[in-house]
Design a protein around this motif. Sequence first.
Motif, PDB file in Angstrom:
ATOM      1  N   THR A 275     -13.833  18.579  16.935  1.00 45.83           N
ATOM      2  CA  THR A 275     -13.153  17.558  16.599  1.00 45.83           C
ATOM      3  C   THR A 275     -12.709  16.638  15.133  1.00 45.83           C
ATOM      4  O   THR A 275     -11.911  16.054  15.266  1.00 45.83           O
ATOM      5  N   LYS A 279      -8.896  15.178  14.878  1.00 47.74           N
ATOM      6  CA  LYS A 279      -8.614  13.838  13.965  1.00 47.74           C
ATOM      7  C   LYS A 279      -7.479  14.188  12.911  1.00 47.74           C
ATOM      8  O   LYS A 279      -6.535  13.871  12.762  1.00 47.74           O
ATOM      9  N   ASN A 397     -10.343   7.536  15.165  1.00 45.12           N
ATOM     10  CA  ASN A 397      -9.332   8.845  15.567  1.00 45.12           C
ATOM     11  C   ASN A 397      -9.141   9.690  14.898  1.00 45.12           C
ATOM     12  O   ASN A 397      -8.850  11.146  14.855  1.00 45.12           O
ATOM     13  N   LYS A 398      -8.940   9.113  13.177  1.00 39.10           N
ATOM     14  CA  LYS A 398      -8.291   9.615  12.664  1.00 39.10           C
ATOM     15  C   LYS A 398      -8.955  10.197  10.971  1.00 39.10           C
ATOM     16  O   LYS A 398      -8.532  11.003  10.376  1.00 39.10           O
ATOM     17  N   VAL A 400     -11.622  10.982   8.759  1.00 35.87           N
ATOM     18  CA  VAL A 400     -12.736  11.528   8.463  1.00 35.87           C
ATOM     19  C   VAL A 400     -13.185  12.003   7.209  1.00 35.87           C
ATOM     20  O   VAL A 400     -12.927  11.224   5.978  1.00 35.87           O
TER      21      VAL A 400
END
Length: 477
Positions: A275, A279, A397-398, A400
């Motif tokens: 994941t 991302k 979603n992107k 981190v």
Amino acid sequence: MTKPRIGIIGGGLTGLTAAYQLAKEDVDVVLFEASDRLGGLAAGYELAGYRMEQAYHFLYKTDEFILAMVDELGLNDKLTYHKSSVSTYYGDRLYPMESPIDLIRFTPISFIDRIRAGLTVLWLQRERNWRKLSKITALEWLRKYAGRAVTDVIWEPLLRGKFDRYYDKVTMSWLWGRVLQRVDSRDSKLGGEALGYFNGGFKTVIDALEAPVRAAGTDVRFNSFIDKIHHDETSGKVVVTMRGGEEQAFDRVLTTVPSNVLAKMIADYESTDPTYFQKIRSVDYLDAAVLSFCTPQKITDYYWHNINTPNSPFVVFLSFTALIGTEDFDGNHIYYIGDYVPPEHKYMSMPEEELKALWYAELKKMFPDFDPSLIIDAGLFRMRNAQHIVDIGFEENKLVPHETPCPGVFMCNFSQIYPMDRGTNYAIRDGNRMANMLLDSLASGTTKVSTPTVPPLTMPASGRKPAPETLAVNTSK
């Protein structure tokens, strides 16, 4: 006892600031920079013998983090504020855009639409909850509230110029941040937006950061390309493999490279956290092409020119000396032309003289008296991954954490500045934050440090701060 050893990949202002803060501690630091100079997008060069930036830069009066660093470095006497002047080029005509009166006189849209445009900006100035604007694109929001005519003439050309094929994907929260930043920098004494610039350019700040870094024994390595980073389970060290095969071992590593570049460096760890890799690989970037030139010819009275003419070959033209004057340039004038483009765009590969000729020809259409033959010197710079795309769902979603799946490796780049846009102010802030995070990680003996996904928006720019996990996100600024 052996000193802790930290590697920093990227000598832009984030990496350089982190190195500066770590230089105050009992730490060995190696700073890797792929180019031949420090500063990243704010790196300097000589244009006709004058110190300039490769890409245009300035400070807002609200840039608290870099201003605190300027104070710490004793550079306040090098910083001067100047009144900005803004214009919009549309339909073969230049319109001033500095005040409500200028907007009222902007005849390409109707009087009612001019009022609507002003009210929209006024509302954005007073809005402080950016999160509700992150669920709608700027184009959709503007068409709904500013109206189709205002959006088509004023806003959409700027979005297309700034974000190219992503113009209809960018969230309204991004535009909100830019509007708020500029409005908050207005100075009643100067009578408008106040922009700061250093005597000697931003290299003044870069040099002041670099000097103590080198004095502390930091190994600064230019033209250094990193192919791979991995964690050695036996020694517990982070091993950095350079192009050519040389390896360096560290207790911790900070990377300030773009997300897609990091994904390649630590690709061996994708199976441990798919994941995370999904991302960082999904963050889209645009490249930038920037041309600066020096000429004895005065072309315009305005500093900033938004180019709203459809199909223009560049998005912005600015007269640097219209902002700060020509005194330090022997009466000559300094100009910049800039555009953001996808990586495969012809601007990133076409011959330099061909691109210059294209842009000079367009500039002559705007200013018929412009004479390219009078240009004394010019510099063209093409910068990869210069602007990331903040689209709907970016935070979920992107975005981190700074810890990567590779133990002991931390990432901090301008895509994590969200919801604000990249710039020197937040680069300084994040360099300070990452130095503390690295020190906290070393002190705790763990490669994992609990940090918020979205960094705090307010925080002192220098000195030791509380551990990141104790800081709350401030959404009111």
